[in-house]
Design an enzyme around this catalytic site. Structure first.
Site, PDB file in Angstrom:
ATOM      1  N   TRP A  54       0.866  -1.177   0.000  1.00  0.00           N
ATOM      2  CA  TRP A  54       0.000   0.000   0.000  1.00  0.00           C
ATOM      3  C   TRP A  54       0.912   1.240   0.000  1.00  0.00           C
ATOM      4  O   TRP A  54       1.798   1.342   0.864  1.00  0.00           O
ATOM      5  CB  TRP A  54      -0.854  -0.049   1.276  1.00  0.00           C
ATOM      6  CG  TRP A  54      -1.875   1.029   1.392  1.00  0.00           C
ATOM      7  CD1 TRP A  54      -2.714   1.477   0.410  1.00  0.00           C
ATOM      8  CD2 TRP A  54      -2.183   1.782   2.568  1.00  0.00           C
ATOM      9  NE1 TRP A  54      -3.524   2.456   0.915  1.00  0.00           N
ATOM     10  CE2 TRP A  54      -3.228   2.664   2.228  1.00  0.00           C
ATOM     11  CE3 TRP A  54      -1.690   1.790   3.869  1.00  0.00           C
ATOM     12  CZ2 TRP A  54      -3.775   3.546   3.149  1.00  0.00           C
ATOM     13  CZ3 TRP A  54      -2.237   2.657   4.785  1.00  0.00           C
ATOM     14  CH2 TRP A  54      -3.274   3.525   4.431  1.00  0.00           C
ATOM     15  N   ASP A  76      -0.056  -5.083   9.572  1.00  0.00           N
ATOM     16  CA  ASP A  76      -1.107  -4.144   9.199  1.00  0.00           C
ATOM     17  C   ASP A  76      -2.327  -4.978   8.820  1.00  0.00           C
ATOM     18  O   ASP A  76      -2.292  -5.726   7.840  1.00  0.00           O
ATOM     19  CB  ASP A  76      -0.615  -3.300   8.008  1.00  0.00           C
ATOM     20  CG  ASP A  76      -1.676  -2.326   7.518  1.00  0.00           C
ATOM     21  OD1 ASP A  76      -2.770  -2.260   8.100  1.00  0.00           O
ATOM     22  OD2 ASP A  76      -1.383  -1.611   6.527  1.00  0.00           O
ATOM     23  N   ALA A 107      -6.121  -4.517   7.846  1.00  0.00           N
ATOM     24  CA  ALA A 107      -7.134  -3.502   7.513  1.00  0.00           C
ATOM     25  C   ALA A 107      -8.384  -4.118   6.895  1.00  0.00           C
ATOM     26  O   ALA A 107      -9.336  -3.392   6.602  1.00  0.00           O
ATOM     27  CB  ALA A 107      -6.530  -2.473   6.559  1.00  0.00           C
ATOM     28  N   LYS A 111     -12.914  -0.565   6.970  1.00  0.00           N
ATOM     29  CA  LYS A 111     -13.560  -1.417   5.967  1.00  0.00           C
ATOM     30  C   LYS A 111     -14.563  -2.368   6.597  1.00  0.00           C
ATOM     31  O   LYS A 111     -15.700  -2.462   6.154  1.00  0.00           O
ATOM     32  CB  LYS A 111     -12.520  -2.252   5.207  1.00  0.00           C
ATOM     33  CG  LYS A 111     -11.278  -1.502   4.793  1.00  0.00           C
ATOM     34  CD  LYS A 111     -11.508  -0.605   3.604  1.00  0.00           C
ATOM     35  CE  LYS A 111     -10.557   0.555   3.634  1.00  0.00           C
ATOM     36  NZ  LYS A 111      -9.611   0.653   2.570  1.00  0.00           N
TER      37      LYS A 111
HETATM   38  N1  PMP Z   1      -3.559  -0.546   5.585  1.00  0.00           N
HETATM   39  C1  PMP Z   1      -3.933  -0.878   4.352  1.00  0.00           C
HETATM   40  C2  PMP Z   1      -3.183  -1.946   3.641  1.00  0.00           C
HETATM   41  C3  PMP Z   1      -5.021  -0.249   3.755  1.00  0.00           C
HETATM   42  O1  PMP Z   1      -5.385  -0.602   2.526  1.00  0.00           O
HETATM   43  C4  PMP Z   1      -5.712   0.753   4.478  1.00  0.00           C
HETATM   44  C5  PMP Z   1      -6.886   1.447   3.862  1.00  0.00           C
HETATM   45  N2  PMP Z   1      -6.765   1.858   2.576  1.00  0.00           N
HETATM   46  C6  PMP Z   1      -5.272   1.066   5.777  1.00  0.00           C
HETATM   47  C7  PMP Z   1      -4.202   0.389   6.284  1.00  0.00           C
HETATM   48  C8  PMP Z   1      -5.875   2.079   6.685  1.00  0.00           C
HETATM   49  O2  PMP Z   1      -7.045   2.674   6.390  1.00  0.00           O
HETATM   50  P1  PMP Z   1      -7.722   3.761   7.318  1.00  0.00           P
HETATM   51  O3  PMP Z   1      -6.690   4.749   7.737  1.00  0.00           O
HETATM   52  O4  PMP Z   1      -8.754   4.361   6.425  1.00  0.00           O
HETATM   53  O5  PMP Z   1      -8.316   3.054   8.482  1.00  0.00           O
END
Ligand code: PMP
Length: 394
Positions: free
Chosen positions: A127, A208, A210, A243
């Site tokens: 990401w 991570d 998510a 999500k």
């Molecule tokens: N890690 C990854 C791999 C993601 O795709 C995302 C969202 N796009 C996040 C973390 C964190 O998202 P948010 O800050 O919106 O909670």
């Protein structure tokens, strides 16, 4: 002073959204932006969130500050969701954060405070916010191989070879499930091998997570995180509720920092609170409170899990439909990997030129690295996409 500033590179996905909006073709398909969409192209508020909000409106008596690390009930609920009973609670320091991104940022700042020379290993690809924040913080970074574009699967041998180069004190950033952007994931045997490498090198895992609940199920998607966290002395975890609770704009996430023993927990906890204080003081509470209510109330939790499961199965069905349509259109099984991928994304594994051709000639929008948001598809658009992929000669 402000005249000293230079333009920052534009976010590619936001650029793509703009181009999509301006495209007059009514056959256009948006597979760019990273939010879940239902069959009508909407990102709905989940039913359990609506119910919890209604209850909260009735029962909330104050909007005074929460704790610096958020509410203990939120920490407990999220630790339960992500880790189950894999790690003793008294080894875990935790702090509510501004979304999952905020947790990533705080985790990296924590590493920088504890070990400024640490190298952060990231998957290639990952990401884009990962390398962006690491660079912004001035930290050292290295990449490990991850994706094999030919097979659409994880280049596991390459990954292991690269990770074996990590040193004790380095940090290895891993996607707990539903890898973004590729959609390709390790199986549990491969995760065991990653654990062996972590143990052999002494590097610290940073997970991570998510998309828990978007891949194989809530428990299944947490299995790798639990395995890793219970097998090494120290582990960092950044979890996002954006999500799986559909509360993107509430900015709800959590950082967990697991120490080797319970003795170090109070110091780690104090550092997490300190970091929140330096960056924004108190974390947002609305989303965290809704999540806590849902996770601790049987009725709300069942309602949430039922809807999340519908979302997950819907995306899986889209994957199968797309892989089937491509099997027919190409007369081969070379796109079969799309049905094996998990989560919201899949990387098609084609060139930026082909991605541009799909956009220019067919009005199909995906990120230039060929990441597609599977949730952007529906029964009507799948055959259009499959035909376009073959027509472009991909
Ligand atoms: N890690 C990854 C791999 C993601 O795709 C995302 C969202 N796009 C996040 C973390 C964190 O998202 P948010 O800050 O919106 O909670």
């Amino acid at each position: 002073m402000l005249s000293n500033l230079k333009l920052q590179p534009q976010d590619k996905i936001l650029q793509l959204i703009q181009m999509f909006r301006e495209d007059p073709r009514d056959t256009k398909i948006d597979l760019g932006v990273g939010v879940y969409k239902d069959a009508n192209g909407l990102t709905p508020v989940m039913r359990a969130i609506k119910s919890a909000e209604q209850q909260l409106w009735q029962s909330e008596t104050t909007k005074s500050y929460t704790g610096l690390a958020g509410e203990p009930a939120y920490q407990d609920a999220m630790i339960g969701l992500v880790l189950g009973a894999a790690v003793p609670r008294n080894r875990i320091a935790a702090a509510a954060s501004v979304g999952g991104t905020g947790a990533i940022r705080q985790a990296l700042e924590l590493v920088r405070m504890a070990s400024p020379d640490a190298t952060i290993w990231i998957s290639n690809p990952t990401w884009p916010n990962h390398p962006s924040i690491i660079k912004y913080l001035g930290m050292k970074m290295a990449e490990y191989r991850y994706f094999d574009a030919d097979s659409g699967a994880v280049d596991f041998d390459g990954m292991c070879e690269d990770l074996a180069q990590a040193k004790a004190g380095d940090v290895i950033l891993l996607h707990g499930c539903c890898h973004n952007p590729t959609g390709a994931n390790l199986n549990m045997t491969q995760w065991s091998e990653v654990v062996r490498i972590l143990q052999a090198t002494g590097a610290t895992p940073f997970i991570d997570i998510a998309y828990q609940g978007f891949g194989d199920g809530l428990e299944e998607d947490a299995a790798a995180t639990r395995l890793v966290a219970s097998s090494v002395p120290e582990c960092l975890i950044a979890a996002s509720c954006s999500k799986n609770f559909g509360i993107y704009r509430e900015r709800t996430g959590i950082l967990m920092a697991i120490g080797e023993t319970a003795a170090s927990q109070p110091v780690t906890q104090a550092n997490l609170a300190f970091l929140n204080r330096q960056n924004f003081s108190f974390p947002p509470d609305h989303g965290a409170r809704l999540v806590t209510m849902i996770l601790t109330d049987d009725t709300l939790r069942t309602e949430w899990q039922t809807e999340l499961e519908q979302v997950r199965l819907g995306m899986l069905s889209l994957r199968t439909q797309l892989a089937d349509a491509l099997r027919v259109a190409s007369g081969s099984d070379r796109f079969g990997f799309l049905a094996q991928h998990r989560g919201m994304f899949s990387r098609l594994g084609t060139t930026p030129e082909m991605v541009e051709k799909l956009r220019a000639e067919h009005g199909i929008y995906m990120v230039s690295d060929s990441r597609m948001n599977i949730a952007g598809l529906n029964a009507r658009t799948i055959p259009i996409l499959a035909k376009a992929i073959i027509d472009c000669g991909i």
